[in-house]
Design a protein around this motif. Sequence first.
Motif, short mmCIF file in Angstrom:
data_model
loop_
_atom_site.label_atom_id
_atom_site.label_comp_id
_atom_site.label_asym_id
_atom_site.label_seq_id
_atom_site.Cartn_x
_atom_site.Cartn_y
_atom_site.Cartn_z
N LEU A 1 16.28 30.69 24.60
CA LEU A 1 16.03 29.56 25.50
C LEU A 1 14.52 29.35 25.69
N ALA A 2 13.79 30.46 25.82
CA ALA A 2 12.33 30.35 25.97
C ALA A 2 11.68 29.70 24.75
N VAL A 3 12.19 30.00 23.57
CA VAL A 3 11.65 29.38 22.35
C VAL A 3 11.89 27.87 22.37
N ASP A 4 13.10 27.45 22.74
CA ASP A 4 13.40 26.02 22.77
C ASP A 4 12.53 25.28 23.78
N VAL A 5 12.33 25.89 24.95
CA VAL A 5 11.51 25.25 25.98
C VAL A 5 10.05 25.19 25.53
N THR A 6 9.56 26.28 24.96
CA THR A 6 8.18 26.33 24.50
C THR A 6 7.92 25.33 23.38
N ALA A 7 8.92 25.15 22.51
CA ALA A 7 8.77 24.23 21.37
C ALA A 7 8.66 22.78 21.82
N SER A 8 9.08 22.47 23.03
CA SER A 8 8.91 21.12 23.56
C SER A 8 7.69 21.03 24.47
N PHE A 9 7.40 22.12 25.16
CA PHE A 9 6.30 22.12 26.13
C PHE A 9 4.93 22.07 25.45
N VAL A 10 4.72 22.92 24.46
CA VAL A 10 3.40 23.07 23.85
C VAL A 10 2.90 21.78 23.18
N PRO A 11 3.70 21.11 22.33
CA PRO A 11 3.19 19.88 21.69
C PRO A 11 2.80 18.80 22.70
N PHE A 12 3.60 18.63 23.74
CA PHE A 12 3.29 17.61 24.74
C PHE A 12 2.07 18.01 25.55
N LEU A 13 1.93 19.30 25.83
CA LEU A 13 0.76 19.77 26.57
C LEU A 13 -0.52 19.50 25.80
#
Length: 342
Positions: free
Chosen positions: A142-154
């Motif tokens: 779950l952390a990987v999926d969230v990070t994969a969306s958070f980092v590019p937008f950040l």
Amino acid sequence: MATTQPTDVTATDAGLESKNGVDLSNAVVERSASALAQRRSKLPSIIQFPLVAILSFSVSSLGYSFINEFSRGELATVMRTWSTQREVGIMTAWRLIELALGWFANFDSVDLAALNLLSHGPLFYLLSAFYNIDPKIALGGLAVDVTASFVPFLLLRPLSGAHKGSSSVPNREIINDRSISILSILLASFIYAVVLVLSYNFYLRQAFVLHFEGIYTIEPAQSALVVLATLILASGIAARGFIFTPLATTGRTEQDEKVAQFDPVEAGLGETLWWNVWGYTSQTKVGIVRTLLLAIVTGVNTYLQSALTINGVEPAGAARYASAWMLAALLAGLGLGFVGEV
């Protein structure tokens, strides 16, 4: 010959602070964020979303490679490999749709991380509770999926004023109030918990028996209680960030004045129909749109992930499981929307 004196930024900021009562640190932070946003905007708009997609897929691939290595392929014991181009195409297209929804709806990194946590969490709870997957592995996925969306937008889009707590957003005191924040999180968490418990007792247990071939157990594993508790609390936090915060910080607009002054006696048929269907304030519209989006993305993602990635899950079972989380998202959105407008 007169000379032009250089502008003293510190003195200027101090003057603003004493004149307007604005905290100097907030002014500096907001100016820095604005400068960062300007630097990011130098990237041609046509390549920004493709870059977001590439970064997201890269982070996801790297993260899952690490999990598989760390767990010695534990996820592979219950998750099947996509065997046809159709399945690969469906899952790839859906991931691109998720990212596109966030990008073109002008969501920031917090919005998309919250949306992904709420829509991807059901899969990993299912794996840990009923397929004997180690809770640490499930939370890691779950952390990987969230990070994969958070980092590019950040990296490519600055935070919205609502999530930064900018002094320019309406009702800033509401979103910064600690007691309101805690109560809104607890409300959303409570709704998720109640809906999931009732759904399990009323129809999910039967769905597991009939439509989940190869499931290890129909009773949630004791070890998965940690995942469930973590997921419910995280869902409350994410729902608050995705629905309550943007709703509460939406101010009045010109459209709101038109809605308030609407006269059904003088209005035409088309105007009356529009008012009955969509004659809400801007604040209410934000809550409705975000709640519906959350429910739809949660339902579609949970269905696809369950039906196409787990061995032995029939479409009917995936649909029933997804419906429970979809209902929880709808009710949580309604609850937070009601609180945000009070």
